[in-house]
Design a protein around this motif. Structure first.
Motif, PDB file in Angstrom:
ATOM      1  N   ASN A 120       0.802  -1.225   0.000  1.00 50.18           N
ATOM      2  CA  ASN A 120       0.000   0.000   0.000  1.00 50.18           C
ATOM      3  C   ASN A 120       0.833   1.272   0.000  1.00 50.18           C
ATOM      4  O   ASN A 120       0.280   2.369  -0.139  1.00 50.18           O
ATOM      5  CB  ASN A 120      -0.933   0.017   1.220  1.00 50.18           C
ATOM      6  CG  ASN A 120      -2.014  -1.039   1.130  1.00 50.18           C
ATOM      7  OD1 ASN A 120      -2.530  -1.302   0.049  1.00 50.18           O
ATOM      8  ND2 ASN A 120      -2.342  -1.658   2.248  1.00 50.18           N
ATOM      9  N   HIS A 121       2.147   1.142   0.194  1.00 49.47           N
ATOM     10  CA  HIS A 121       3.003   2.334   0.263  1.00 49.47           C
ATOM     11  C   HIS A 121       4.174   2.261  -0.721  1.00 49.47           C
ATOM     12  O   HIS A 121       5.143   2.996  -0.581  1.00 49.47           O
ATOM     13  CB  HIS A 121       3.554   2.514   1.690  1.00 49.47           C
ATOM     14  CG  HIS A 121       2.508   2.818   2.713  1.00 49.47           C
ATOM     15  ND1 HIS A 121       1.698   1.853   3.252  1.00 49.47           N
ATOM     16  CD2 HIS A 121       2.132   4.000   3.282  1.00 49.47           C
ATOM     17  CE1 HIS A 121       0.872   2.415   4.125  1.00 49.47           C
ATOM     18  NE2 HIS A 121       1.112   3.700   4.161  1.00 49.47           N
ATOM     19  N   GLU A 122       4.046   1.419  -1.724  1.00 47.90           N
ATOM     20  CA  GLU A 122       5.178   1.165  -2.618  1.00 47.90           C
ATOM     21  C   GLU A 122       5.617   2.425  -3.366  1.00 47.90           C
ATOM     22  O   GLU A 122       6.813   2.754  -3.408  1.00 47.90           O
ATOM     23  CB  GLU A 122       4.819   0.058  -3.609  1.00 47.90           C
ATOM     24  CG  GLU A 122       6.019  -0.492  -4.352  1.00 47.90           C
ATOM     25  CD  GLU A 122       5.707  -1.797  -5.074  1.00 47.90           C
ATOM     26  OE1 GLU A 122       6.657  -2.394  -5.610  1.00 47.90           O
ATOM     27  OE2 GLU A 122       4.539  -2.210  -5.106  1.00 47.90           O
ATOM     28  N   GLU A 123       4.671   3.164  -3.958  1.00 50.02           N
ATOM     29  CA  GLU A 123       5.031   4.342  -4.741  1.00 50.02           C
ATOM     30  C   GLU A 123       5.686   5.414  -3.871  1.00 50.02           C
ATOM     31  O   GLU A 123       6.682   6.020  -4.250  1.00 50.02           O
ATOM     32  CB  GLU A 123       3.789   4.918  -5.433  1.00 50.02           C
ATOM     33  CG  GLU A 123       3.320   4.096  -6.620  1.00 50.02           C
ATOM     34  CD  GLU A 123       2.217   4.798  -7.390  1.00 50.02           C
ATOM     35  OE1 GLU A 123       2.110   6.041  -7.284  1.00 50.02           O
ATOM     36  OE2 GLU A 123       1.471   4.111  -8.091  1.00 50.02           O
ATOM     37  N   LYS A 124       5.103   5.639  -2.701  1.00 50.87           N
ATOM     38  CA  LYS A 124       5.661   6.650  -1.796  1.00 50.87           C
ATOM     39  C   LYS A 124       7.075   6.266  -1.369  1.00 50.87           C
ATOM     40  O   LYS A 124       7.980   7.117  -1.335  1.00 50.87           O
ATOM     41  CB  LYS A 124       4.770   6.815  -0.559  1.00 50.87           C
ATOM     42  CG  LYS A 124       5.314   7.820   0.449  1.00 50.87           C
ATOM     43  CD  LYS A 124       4.415   7.949   1.654  1.00 50.87           C
ATOM     44  CE  LYS A 124       3.196   8.757   1.340  1.00 50.87           C
ATOM     45  NZ  LYS A 124       2.405   9.079   2.560  1.00 50.87           N
ATOM     46  N   MET A 125       7.276   4.989  -1.058  1.00 51.60           N
ATOM     47  CA  MET A 125       8.589   4.559  -0.603  1.00 51.60           C
ATOM     48  C   MET A 125       9.637   4.691  -1.706  1.00 51.60           C
ATOM     49  O   MET A 125      10.792   5.003  -1.441  1.00 51.60           O
ATOM     50  CB  MET A 125       8.536   3.120  -0.096  1.00 51.60           C
ATOM     51  CG  MET A 125       7.831   2.953   1.234  1.00 51.60           C
ATOM     52  SD  MET A 125       8.594   3.918   2.570  1.00 51.60           S
ATOM     53  CE  MET A 125      10.211   3.167   2.667  1.00 51.60           C
ATOM     54  N   LEU A 126       9.234   4.478  -2.954  1.00 56.01           N
ATOM     55  CA  LEU A 126      10.178   4.626  -4.057  1.00 56.01           C
ATOM     56  C   LEU A 126      10.654   6.076  -4.163  1.00 56.01           C
ATOM     57  O   LEU A 126      11.832   6.336  -4.420  1.00 56.01           O
ATOM     58  CB  LEU A 126       9.529   4.179  -5.375  1.00 56.01           C
ATOM     59  CG  LEU A 126       9.323   2.662  -5.534  1.00 56.01           C
ATOM     60  CD1 LEU A 126       8.537   2.365  -6.800  1.00 56.01           C
ATOM     61  CD2 LEU A 126      10.667   1.941  -5.565  1.00 56.01           C
ATOM     62  N   ARG A 127       9.732   7.025  -3.955  1.00 55.02           N
ATOM     63  CA  ARG A 127      10.117   8.455  -3.988  1.00 55.02           C
ATOM     64  C   ARG A 127      11.061   8.782  -2.835  1.00 55.02           C
ATOM     65  O   ARG A 127      12.038   9.522  -3.001  1.00 55.02           O
ATOM     66  CB  ARG A 127       8.878   9.337  -3.908  1.00 55.02           C
ATOM     67  CG  ARG A 127       7.953   9.255  -5.095  1.00 55.02           C
ATOM     68  CD  ARG A 127       6.995  10.437  -5.141  1.00 55.02           C
ATOM     69  NE  ARG A 127       6.225  10.565  -3.916  1.00 55.02           N
ATOM     70  CZ  ARG A 127       5.049   9.972  -3.705  1.00 55.02           C
ATOM     71  NH1 ARG A 127       4.528   9.200  -4.644  1.00 55.02           N
ATOM     72  NH2 ARG A 127       4.405  10.143  -2.566  1.00 55.02           N
ATOM     73  N   LEU A 128      10.783   8.229  -1.664  1.00 50.49           N
ATOM     74  CA  LEU A 128      11.635   8.487  -0.509  1.00 50.49           C
ATOM     75  C   LEU A 128      13.007   7.840  -0.671  1.00 50.49           C
ATOM     76  O   LEU A 128      14.031   8.405  -0.255  1.00 50.49           O
ATOM     77  CB  LEU A 128      10.950   7.975   0.762  1.00 50.49           C
ATOM     78  CG  LEU A 128       9.630   8.673   1.121  1.00 50.49           C
ATOM     79  CD1 LEU A 128       8.977   8.011   2.332  1.00 50.49           C
ATOM     80  CD2 LEU A 128       9.864  10.153   1.386  1.00 50.49           C
ATOM     81  N   GLU A 129      13.010   6.647  -1.286  1.00 49.42           N
ATOM     82  CA  GLU A 129      14.285   5.977  -1.559  1.00 49.42           C
ATOM     83  C   GLU A 129      15.164   6.854  -2.457  1.00 49.42           C
ATOM     84  O   GLU A 129      16.368   7.003  -2.227  1.00 49.42           O
ATOM     85  CB  GLU A 129      14.016   4.646  -2.272  1.00 49.42           C
ATOM     86  CG  GLU A 129      13.468   3.550  -1.391  1.00 49.42           C
ATOM     87  CD  GLU A 129      14.574   2.797  -0.705  1.00 49.42           C
ATOM     88  OE1 GLU A 129      15.448   2.258  -1.397  1.00 49.42           O
ATOM     89  OE2 GLU A 129      14.576   2.762   0.525  1.00 49.42           O
ATOM     90  N   GLU A 130      14.535   7.428  -3.471  1.00 50.85           N
ATOM     91  CA  GLU A 130      15.276   8.279  -4.409  1.00 50.85           C
ATOM     92  C   GLU A 130      15.855   9.496  -3.688  1.00 50.85           C
ATOM     93  O   GLU A 130      16.992   9.901  -3.940  1.00 50.85           O
ATOM     94  CB  GLU A 130      14.343   8.732  -5.537  1.00 50.85           C
ATOM     95  CG  GLU A 130      15.051   9.529  -6.620  1.00 50.85           C
ATOM     96  CD  GLU A 130      14.114   9.918  -7.749  1.00 50.85           C
ATOM     97  OE1 GLU A 130      14.571  10.605  -8.682  1.00 50.85           O
ATOM     98  OE2 GLU A 130      12.918   9.542  -7.695  1.00 50.85           O
ATOM     99  N   PHE A 131      15.084  10.069  -2.778  1.00 46.64           N
ATOM    100  CA  PHE A 131      15.565  11.223  -2.016  1.00 46.64           C
ATOM    101  C   PHE A 131      16.793  10.854  -1.181  1.00 46.64           C
ATOM    102  O   PHE A 131      17.794  11.581  -1.164  1.00 46.64           O
ATOM    103  CB  PHE A 131      14.449  11.741  -1.106  1.00 46.64           C
ATOM    104  CG  PHE A 131      14.915  12.743  -0.091  1.00 46.64           C
ATOM    105  CD1 PHE A 131      15.230  14.039  -0.461  1.00 46.64           C
ATOM    106  CD2 PHE A 131      15.060  12.382   1.250  1.00 46.64           C
ATOM    107  CE1 PHE A 131      15.669  14.967   0.474  1.00 46.64           C
ATOM    108  CE2 PHE A 131      15.496  13.301   2.192  1.00 46.64           C
ATOM    109  CZ  PHE A 131      15.801  14.594   1.804  1.00 46.64           C
ATOM    110  N   LEU A 132      16.728   9.718  -0.485  1.00 42.69           N
ATOM    111  CA  LEU A 132      17.864   9.301   0.344  1.00 42.69           C
ATOM    112  C   LEU A 132      19.098   9.008  -0.498  1.00 42.69           C
ATOM    113  O   LEU A 132      20.228   9.291  -0.086  1.00 42.69           O
ATOM    114  CB  LEU A 132      17.478   8.066   1.171  1.00 42.69           C
ATOM    115  CG  LEU A 132      16.447   8.298   2.289  1.00 42.69           C
ATOM    116  CD1 LEU A 132      16.088   6.982   2.972  1.00 42.69           C
ATOM    117  CD2 LEU A 132      16.966   9.289   3.319  1.00 42.69           C
TER     118      LEU A 132
END
Length: 313
Positions: A120-132
Motif C-alpha cells: 500500500n506504500h510502494e510508490e511513496k517509498m520509491l520516492r523516498l528511496e530516491e531522495f535518500l
C-alpha cells in the motif's frame, strides 16, 4: 438454597484468593524458549525491545511465547503467498525494495503486516528511496535509517508528524526564489533541531574548505548565507553508532522538499511501527481480575452470613 448461598459465596471467594500468583518467566524458561527458536537470549530480548517490550512485561512463559507468533514454515509461507495472490519471486522483489528479505522475518504475523504495508506504500517509498540516494545514503545506510526510526515511540512520532505538517504548510508559503528571511531560517533551524531530538539522532556536522581543512559546525551554521564550504553530516544514535552520512548544503537544509521528505519518512515508518504495535496482546494474566472478583464474593458472603445471623436473633 438460601441457606447455602452465603457459605457458597464464602467458599468461592476464598478459593479465588488462593489462586497462585504468576511471576515473570524464569531464566531457564527464557533459555529454553530461545533455544527452541534457534536464538540466543540476547536475540529474544532484542526482538522484544523492537516491539517495545521486555521479558518482565509477561506474567508467564506461555504469554511470552504467544506474543512471538507463528514461526514461518514453507507450508504457511506458501499459504500466505496464495492469500496475497503473489509468487515467491514477487514477494522477494517487494521486500528487496525495502531492503528486506523473507529470512529477516521469524514470525508469520510480522511478515503479513509488512506485506500489507509495503504493497500500500510502494510508490511513496520509491520516492523516498530516491531522495535518500540523492543525499548520498547507500542501501546499508537507508536500512539503518529506517531501522532507527522504527525503534522510536510511534505515539510520539505520530503526534510530532501532525505538528510538523502544520509547519510544512507555513514553509511552503516561503518565497524561496527571492530568498528566505532570517525569521524563516530560524523556523527551519527549529524544525531540524526538533526532528533530530524527536528521532533520537545526533547530527555531527563537519565543514570542509577548499584546502581540505575540516571544522565541526553547529546546525545553525548551515543557515549562514555567507557559508560556502562543503558540509558533511554524520548521523549517530544515542549509543554513538553511525546511522549514515551525507553531503549537505545550505540550499538543502533550507529546502521545503527536504523537510517534506523527512516528515514523510517519519510518517511512513511510524505507520509501520503502529501496525506492529497493534499486534501486541495483553501481556498480563487475568490474576488482578480474579482477585477482584474473589474479594467481592468474599465480602458478599460475609455480609449475607452476618445478616442471616442477625435475623435469627
Amino acid at each position: 438454597m438460601k441457606k447455602i448461598l452465603p457459605s457458597l459465596l464464602l467458599f468461592l471467594g476464598v478459593c479465588m484468593q488462593a489462586t497462585p500468583v504468576f511471576a515473570s518467566p524464569s531464566d531457564k524458561e527464557i533459555d529454553t524458549l530461545a533455544n527452541k527458536l534457534g536464538w540466543t537470549t540476547d536475540d529474544l530480548e532484542e526482538y522484544l525491545t523492537f516491539k517495545g517490550l521486555n521479558v518482565d512485561d509477561f506474567d508467564n512463559i506461555h504469554l511470552l511465547e504467544k506474543q512471538l507468533g507463528t514461526p514461518i514454515t514453507p507450508t504457511n509461507l506458501e499459504e500466505l503467498l496464495v492469500q496475497n495472490s503473489m509468487t515467491r519471486e514477487e514477494l522477494d522483489i517487494l521486500l528487496a525494495g525495502f531492503h528486506e528479505k523473507v529470512e529477516d522475518f521469524w514470525f508469520l504475523e510480522d511478515l503479513e503486516v509488512a506485506i500489507d504495508f509495503y504493497k500500500n506504500h510502494e510508490e511513496k517509498m520509491l520516492r523516498l528511496e530516491e531522495f535518500l540516494e540523492n543525499i548520498g545514503f547507500d542501501d546499508t545506510e537507508k536500512q539503518q535509517f529506517y531501522g532507527h526510526l522504527n525503534k522510536q515511540n510511534p505515539t510520539l512520532l505520530a503526534a510530532k508528524v501532525e505538528e510538523w505538517k502544520e509547519q510544512l504548510n507555513q514553509f511552503q508559503e516561503m518565497d524561496q526564489e527571492s530568498g528566505i528571511s532570517n525569521k524563516d531560517n530560524e523556523a527551519l533551524n527549529h524544525f531540524w533541531q526538533d526532528f533530530f531530538t524527536t528521532t533520537a539522532m545526533k547530527p555531527v556536522l563537519i565543514g570542509i574548505d577548499d584546502n581540505g581543512k575540516r571544522k565541526e559546525l553547529a546546525l545553525s551554521d548551515l543557515f549562514n548565507k555567507q557559508m560556502d564550504t562543503t558540509v558533511a553530516i554524520e548521523l549517530y544514535d544515542k549509543n554513538d553508532t553511525l546511522i549514515g552520512d551525507a553531503i549537505v548544503s545550505t540550499d538543502m537544509v533550507s529546502s521545503v522538499e527536504a523537510v517534506d521528505k523527512m516528515v514523510e519518512l517519519t510518517e511512513v515508518t511510524e505507520g509501520l511501527a503502529t501496525l506492529y504495535a497493534a499486534q501486541l496482546p495483553n501481556t498480563a494474566s487475568p490474576l488482578p481480575v480474579i482477585l477482584c472478583i474473589g474479594y467481592i464474593l468474599l465480602l458478599v458472603g460475609v455480609f449475607l452470613t452476618f445478616r442471616k445471623a442477625s435475623y435469627e436473633k
